[in-house]
Write an enzyme that holds these catalytic residues in place. Structure first.
Site, mmCIF file in Angstrom:
data_model
loop_
_atom_site.group_PDB
_atom_site.id
_atom_site.type_symbol
_atom_site.label_atom_id
_atom_site.label_comp_id
_atom_site.label_asym_id
_atom_site.label_seq_id
_atom_site.Cartn_x
_atom_site.Cartn_y
_atom_site.Cartn_z
ATOM 1 N N ASP A 43 1.015 -1.091 -0.050
ATOM 2 C CA ASP A 43 0.003 -0.012 0.006
ATOM 3 C C ASP A 43 1.124 1.280 -0.002
ATOM 4 O O ASP A 43 2.228 1.197 0.458
ATOM 5 C CB ASP A 43 -0.790 0.149 1.296
ATOM 6 C CG ASP A 43 -1.783 1.057 1.457
ATOM 7 O OD1 ASP A 43 -2.294 1.619 0.262
ATOM 8 O OD2 ASP A 43 -1.819 1.609 2.666
ATOM 9 N N LYS A 44 0.351 2.435 -0.278
ATOM 10 C CA LYS A 44 1.089 3.698 -0.343
ATOM 11 C C LYS A 44 0.762 4.454 0.932
ATOM 12 O O LYS A 44 1.927 4.507 1.919
ATOM 13 C CB LYS A 44 0.814 4.476 -1.576
ATOM 14 C CG LYS A 44 1.530 5.607 -1.654
ATOM 15 C CD LYS A 44 1.244 6.616 -2.797
ATOM 16 C CE LYS A 44 -0.062 7.396 -2.610
ATOM 17 N NZ LYS A 44 0.086 8.272 -1.593
ATOM 18 N N ASN A 85 -8.333 -1.273 4.626
ATOM 19 C CA ASN A 85 -8.630 -1.525 3.092
ATOM 20 C C ASN A 85 -7.609 -2.516 2.891
ATOM 21 O O ASN A 85 -7.616 -3.091 1.428
ATOM 22 C CB ASN A 85 -8.563 -0.170 2.312
ATOM 23 C CG ASN A 85 -7.226 0.445 2.487
ATOM 24 O OD1 ASN A 85 -6.789 0.437 3.680
ATOM 25 N ND2 ASN A 85 -7.009 1.232 1.532
ATOM 26 N N GLY A 102 -5.147 3.355 -3.606
ATOM 27 C CA GLY A 102 -6.534 4.154 -3.884
ATOM 28 C C GLY A 102 -6.360 5.533 -4.590
ATOM 29 O O GLY A 102 -7.345 6.180 -4.789
ATOM 30 N N ASP A 103 -5.118 6.201 -4.488
ATOM 31 C CA ASP A 103 -4.959 7.560 -4.846
ATOM 32 C C ASP A 103 -4.892 7.592 -6.221
ATOM 33 O O ASP A 103 -4.929 6.587 -7.112
ATOM 34 C CB ASP A 103 -3.433 8.002 -4.315
ATOM 35 C CG ASP A 103 -3.372 8.426 -3.016
ATOM 36 O OD1 ASP A 103 -4.422 8.346 -2.353
ATOM 37 O OD2 ASP A 103 -2.446 8.650 -2.442
ATOM 38 N N GLU A 120 -8.413 15.184 7.111
ATOM 39 C CA GLU A 120 -9.449 15.696 7.668
ATOM 40 C C GLU A 120 -8.974 16.663 8.869
ATOM 41 O O GLU A 120 -9.273 17.921 8.939
ATOM 42 C CB GLU A 120 -10.659 15.115 8.475
ATOM 43 C CG GLU A 120 -11.759 14.468 7.321
ATOM 44 C CD GLU A 120 -12.921 13.797 7.913
ATOM 45 O OE1 GLU A 120 -12.948 13.716 9.271
ATOM 46 O OE2 GLU A 120 -13.895 13.757 7.110
#
EC number: 7.6.2.1
Length: 1162
Positions: free
Chosen positions: A404-405, A807, A690-691, A514
């Site tokens: 993952d990143k 995820n 997911g980016d 956020e």
């Protein structure tokens, strides 16, 4: 209120359950209460009653255990040459050790369960609070939980000490998220803050049946008030999960809806799919081959027996006449009986103790990972942890790493960098939003952005477009799930002092993005000061504003956005939305859409994470329609998610674009070096994120996943099978044409779906020819699909997946080895992983050092076990040629029993725990050594080394037997009184030579000597001699024969026997020594070269028989080496140049290690 049809019990017929609060069941009609699970947590596997049968069943499912059970039963049923004890005792030992280990682990689980189940809790019953134990809570009970206590069941919140019925909880023990989450009760029960009022509550909850998803809950509560029934929806915000902890709230009351093993925490205990290591599969293959050898030997011996007995003089010799029963018995039955007898005689060729030794090696060896201080992260006080020890050796065979990143390659610490508002780009400079092109010291620099309270230009000035900027920042401050430390929200002025200067607020958020955005807005003048009930407070340019929160449209991965509907101080209904640009821009009808899209792409090229922000105004009629649709969807029990998704899509349309944000996520320390080391080790790295495309490519370039000189190929934005297939063919063609340079591939989620649907083979061909692959816009299940695709390809490579978030769980569970990063996105990845580390940089040592060592150790352990059992049983087979296949055993039954248990078990176990054939620093600094072991024929656990060890075993066995036979041949007087050796003396001689040789063979394989190695190696030989003297020196009353009485003493009293032992051991091992030395001299492997390399200097003279000075011959060096072997080496002659900074072992004294020495020696 509820009427049931006679004989019908709805909860058993539907997907919902009905819960009567305080268990007030309807008094009229026919109602059969539904049975729910009690509140006991059971993580244990066994009970006192089922432990023995269940454990035995599980153990005898193993092929080797079941095989030895059959052999034991055969020995009991028929007349066999060896005692049933020979196979029964080792089997009993293995079964007992394994049962004790599993029983102890289960006892610990029982102990933990009893502590949890016996914890004191308070329940509302009969108008008062009753203290009871956790295990006694029933579904429908009203439970009181105080501050900092853990929820004992899954509760629907009824009320709290706050007027609005809200409370704060932390779910760190469930998903690792340390932020405070707010939960709220429905208004009708929120006012019931006393036990007396709650005892009068009449209400029914309908909700879904238990499921494991922590973030999903669908239900509704029907409250009866003055003959009126009020229905309210219940969602995840109303559910308090078992294991979560109450924070910043004095006390709450809740009704138990899921208990015991039906709570979401217990349902998440699900056992992961059992991963089997490649070594275990190899062991099973080797066992089958040895089973075939066993059957062949047994059948051959049976046939040769009957061929030999075809001659009458051998069929019934004068000294062994048959009985009448034997003469009349069936030949077929006799053949089967003889075959089974030979099977029993040779059965020890299958190593029964192999499984238990491998289990002990894996279990004990796994502690080294947790103890390694190089894998300890001091800042977070986290050390590496092992969740399963079954896959240790897989770490040494990895060919593909899927990572993952965010949070894995990066820190997941977000810093606000840039934003685009109404088509103008801004950067944050010293707490000010400065338009691009303006510097802080420029004449107009201070006048172009939001500054702090006293530097803020007049809002009414049209030139500065403050209205758009302020609205953008308000959207950022209102559209989120951020919480504030409760201590800072007390007091009238909140965090603002009288002089207008702020004290920094401490924000908590489940999403670091956020938190970064809210903090950035507060720095430039729009401050989120907290939420009280449904009122969100914001200070905009020093002026307090109160917004009423009407609805929250929660974020989900499919929509890729979240929204809030608020009522402004002027009474206007507003929708604020933020999310991925792919989900916001197509839904926007106005605003600077084209300019914002360009800015988003520019942010992405800089490696920033991007979000778009938009809003919509509602007319009273529109809001009324929206409220009605939302209420219907949220109170639905069936298909609630689908109906809510439709309503959300209806609401989030016709948006007005406000702008976009760019947040930077820092790379973790040493990520670039780690990825480069993995590449040098021959491991292909795939980044699955997911980016968006541009952000992912930028980060890949910055972390070294993609090189600047690499040819980047793209498979993105394809909508149809035909265009995707055509692009794949073009990419394959380009790779063939430009095969000299390295290629990197970028593929997005939609194109990947198309490629996997119809063109999987072509896609795999392209991927395998690329040095690095980047998959962006990936859904969690797509990550798992990509891993499965590589995992099941014809080459069957070993895959490793590493990630830090929920995820990544599916990807981690799919790969051969799953590694969780202890990051900031919770602990779900860690809980579902096989191993967990604090930072990505630790992956290099985990693979190159620990994985490498585990692989070499267990490969040698397995091969050596088969080797020593071939050495053990082959002389038994050869002996049958000299006893007319009469099934006479060569060894005493006690020796047969203890060979694998006592005499030869410890040296190989200690070797498999401590062996280090190359120094860890060398392994880490030379990643190429990791790749070498995929191809080295003598280190890989493949068929070639297996064949080598098996042939070596047969060779040594032949030397043991025929060497003893020739030296102790016929008519040789060996004892002082002229007596010859008998049958048992001959067998004991062979056994003695065998024990010494196989132990010395293990010593030759050892490079890293510790005092433990010395103790068990030489101690095993000494123990054998002491035991044999003790066993043969006493007449044992419980033995029906005394075959071994004084045999060993007689053997050792003979000088010829000592000469034979020494000669045969040297004959066996000398060829091994010569072979190893010649190979090191003529064909040194990468490992042997690494053993030669001295830090900072080249290769010095070799301390082996291959090194000799001018004027010396090779024979001279052989003599010198033999002198060292015999311990007559002068210390001044051989001077090892070890130092504290040397990258080799100060305690490595292997005679076969090519270590550095002073060049003057040669």
């Amino acid at each position: 209120m509820w009427t049931w049809i006679e004989g019908f019990d709805p909860p058993h017929q539907s997907d919902t359950r009905t819960i009567y609060i305080a268990n007030r069941f309807p008094q009229h009609g026919h109602y059969v209460p539904q049975k729910f699970a009690d509140n006991r947590i059971i993580s244990s596997k066994y009970t006192v009653w089922n432990f023995v049968p269940k454990n035995l069943f599980e153990q005898f499912r193993r092929v080797a255990n079941f095989y030895f059970l059959i052999i034991f039963l055969v020995q009991l049923m028929i007349d066999t040459p060896t005692s049933p004890i020979t196979s029964g005792l080792p089997l009993f030992f293995v079964i007992t050790v394994t049962a004790i280990k599993q029983g102890y682990e289960d006892w610990l689980r029982h102990k933990a369960d009893n502590e949890v189940n016996g914890a004191p809790v308070y329940v509302v019953r009969s108008g008062g609070l009753v203290k009871t134990r956790s295990k006694n809570i029933r579904v429908g009970d009203i439970v009181r939980v105080a501050k900092d206590e853990t929820f004992p069941v899954d509760l629907v919140l009824l009320s709290s000490d706050r007027v609005d019925g809200s409370c704060h909880v932390t779910t760190a023990s469930l998903d690792g998220e340390t932020n405070l989450k707010t939960h709220v009760a429905v208004p009708e029960t929120a006012v019931l803050q006393s036990v007396a009022n709650l005892d009068k509550l009449v209400a029914v909850i309908e909700c879904q049946q238990p499921e494991a998803d922590l973030y999903r809950f669908v239900g509704r509560i029907t409250v009866s008030q003055q003959a009126e029934e009020i229905v309210r929806p219940l969602g995840p915000e109303s559910l308090l999960l078992r294991g979560a902890r109450l924070k910043n709230t004095k006390e709450i009351f809740g009704v138990a809806v899921y208990t015991g093993m039906e709570t979401k925490m217990a349902l998440n205990y699900k056992s992961k799919s059992q991963k089997r290591s490649a070594v275990e599969k190899s062991m099973n293959s080797f066992l089958i081959i040895y089973l075939i050898i066993l059957l062949f030997e047994a059948i051959l011996s049976t046939i040769l027996k009957y061929a030999w007995q075809a001659e009458e003089k051998w069929d019934e010799p004068w000294y062994n006449e048959k009985t009448e029963h034997e003469r009349n018995s069936s030949k077929i039955l006799r053949f089967i009986s003889d075959f089974l007898a030979f099977l029993v005689l040779y059965n020890f060729i299958i190593p029964i103790s192999l499984y238990v030794t491998v289990e002990m090696q894996k279990f004990l060896g796994s502690f080294f990972i947790g103890w390694d201080l190089d894998l300890y992260h001091e800042e977070t006080n986290q050390r590496a942890q092992v969740n399963t020890s079954d896959l240790n050796e897989e770490l040494g065979q990895v060919e593909y790493v899927f990572t993952d990143k965010t949070g894995t390659l990066t820190e997941n610490e977000m810093q606000f960098r840039e934003c685009s508002i109404n088509g103008i780009k801004y950067q944050e400079v010293n707490g000010k939003l400065t338009p691009e092109g303006f510097s802080e010291d420029s004449p107009d620099g201070n006048r172009h952005g939001l500054v702090r309270l006293f530097g803020f230009p007049s809002i009414s000035h049209p030139r500065w477009k403050v209205k758009e900027e302020e609205l953008f920042l308000k959207a950022v401050c209102l559209c989120h799930t951020v919480q504030i430390n409760a201590d800072q929200t007390d007091g009238a002025d909140g965090p603002w002092h009288a002089n207008g200067i702020t004290s920094p607020l401490e924000y908590y958020a489940s999403s670091p993005d956020e938190k970064a955005l809210v903090e950035a807005a507060s720095r430039v003048g729009v401050v989120f000061t907290g939420i009280s009930g449904d009122i969100m407070e914001v200070k905009s340019l020093g002026k307090p504003e109160r917004y009423k929160l009407l609805h929250v449209l929660e974020f989900d991965p499919n929509r890729r956005r979240m929204s809030v509907i608020v009522e402004s101080p002027s009474g206007e209904k507003l929708l604020f939305t933020k999310g991925a640009e792919s989900s916001i821009l197509p839904r926007s009808k106005s605003g600077e859409i084209d300019k914002t899209r360009i800015h988003v792409d520019e942010f992405a090229l800089k490696g920033l994470r991007t979000l778009c922000v938009a809003y919509r105004r509602f007319t009273p009629e529109e809001y009324q329609e929206i409220g009605k649709r939302l209420h219907e969807a949220r109170t639905a029990l069936q298909q609630r998610e689908e109906r809510l998704a439709d309503v959300f899509n209806f609401i989030e349309r016709d948006l007005e674009l406000l702008g976009a944000t760019g947040v930077e996520d820092k790379l973790q320390e040493k990520v670039q070096e780690t990825i480069e080391a993995l590449r040098l080790a021959g491991i292909k790295v795939w980044v699955l994120t997911g980016d968006k495309h541009e952000t992912a490519v930028s980060v890949s370039l910055s972390c070294g996943h993609f090189h600047r000189t690499m040819n980047i190929l793209e498979l993105v934005q394809h909508k149809s099978d035909s265009t995707c297939a055509e692009q794949l063919r073009q990419l394959a063609k380009r790779i063939k044409e430009d095969h000299v340079i390295q290629h990197g591939l970028v593929v997005d989620g939609t194109s990947l779906s198309l490629a996997l649907r119809e063109h999987e083979k072509l896609f795999m061909e392209v991927c395998k020819n690329c040095s690095a692959v980047l998959c962006c816009r990936m859904a969690p299940l797509q990550k798992a699909k990509v891993v499965r695709l590589l995992k099941t390809s014809p080459e069957k490579p070993i895959t490793l997946a590493i990630g830090d978030g929920a995820n990544d769980v599916s990807m981690i569970q799919e790969a051969h080895v799953g590694i969780g990063i202890m990051g900031k996105e919770g602990r779900q990845a860690v809980r579902n992983s096989d191993y967990a580390i604090a930072r990505f940089k630790f992956l290099s040592k985990l693979l190159f050092v620990h994985g490498h060592f585990y692989y070499i150790r267990i490969a040698t352990l397995v091969q050596y076990f088969f080797y020593k059992n071939v050495c053990f049983i082959t002389p038994q087979f050869l002996y049958q040629f000299f006893c007319l296949f009469s099934q006479q055993t060569l060894y005493d039954s006690v020796y047969l029993t203890l060979y694998n248990i006592c005499f030869t078990s410890l040296p190989v176990l200690i070797y498999s725990l401590f062996e280090q054939h190359v120094h860890p620093h060398v392994l880490q600094s030379k990643p190429v050594l990791y790749r070498y072991f995929f191809f080295c024929p003598y280190a890989h656990l493949g068929f070639k080394p297996f064949l080598y060890w098996t042939i070596l075993g047969f060779f040594h066995a032949f030397v043991f037997f025929y060497g003893s036979y020739l030296l102790m041949g016929e008519d040789t007087s060996l004892l002082g009184n002229g007596q010859m050796f008998g049958n048992w003396t001959f067998g004991t001689l062979v056994f003695t030579v065998m024990v010494i040789t196989v132990t010395m063979k293990m010593a030759l394989e050892t490079h890293f000597w510790t005092w433990i190695n010395h103790f068990v190696t030489w101690g095993s030989i000494v123990f054998y001699f002491i035991f044999s003297l003790f066993y043969g020196g006493i007449i044992w009353p419980f033995l029906h024969t005394q075959d071994m009485y004084f045999v060993f003493v007689q053997l050792l009293s003979s000088g010829s026997a000592w000469f034979a032992i020494i000669l045969i051991v040297v004959a066996c091992l000398f060829i091994d020594v010569v072979k190893k030395v010649l190979y090191r001299h003529l064909q040194p492997t990468s490992t042997e070269k690494a053993q030669l390399t001295e830090a900072g200097s080249g290769i010095n003279c070799l301390d082996s028989m291959c090194c000799f000075s001018d004027g010396e011959t090779a024979c001279t060096s052989v003599r010198r080496m033999l002198e060292r072997l015999m311990g007559r080496c002068s210390p001044t002659r051989v001077n090892r140049s070890w130092s504290s900074s040397d990258p080799f072992y100060a305690n490595d004294r292997s005679i076969l290690t090519l270590s550095t020495m002073d060049s003057a020696t040669c």
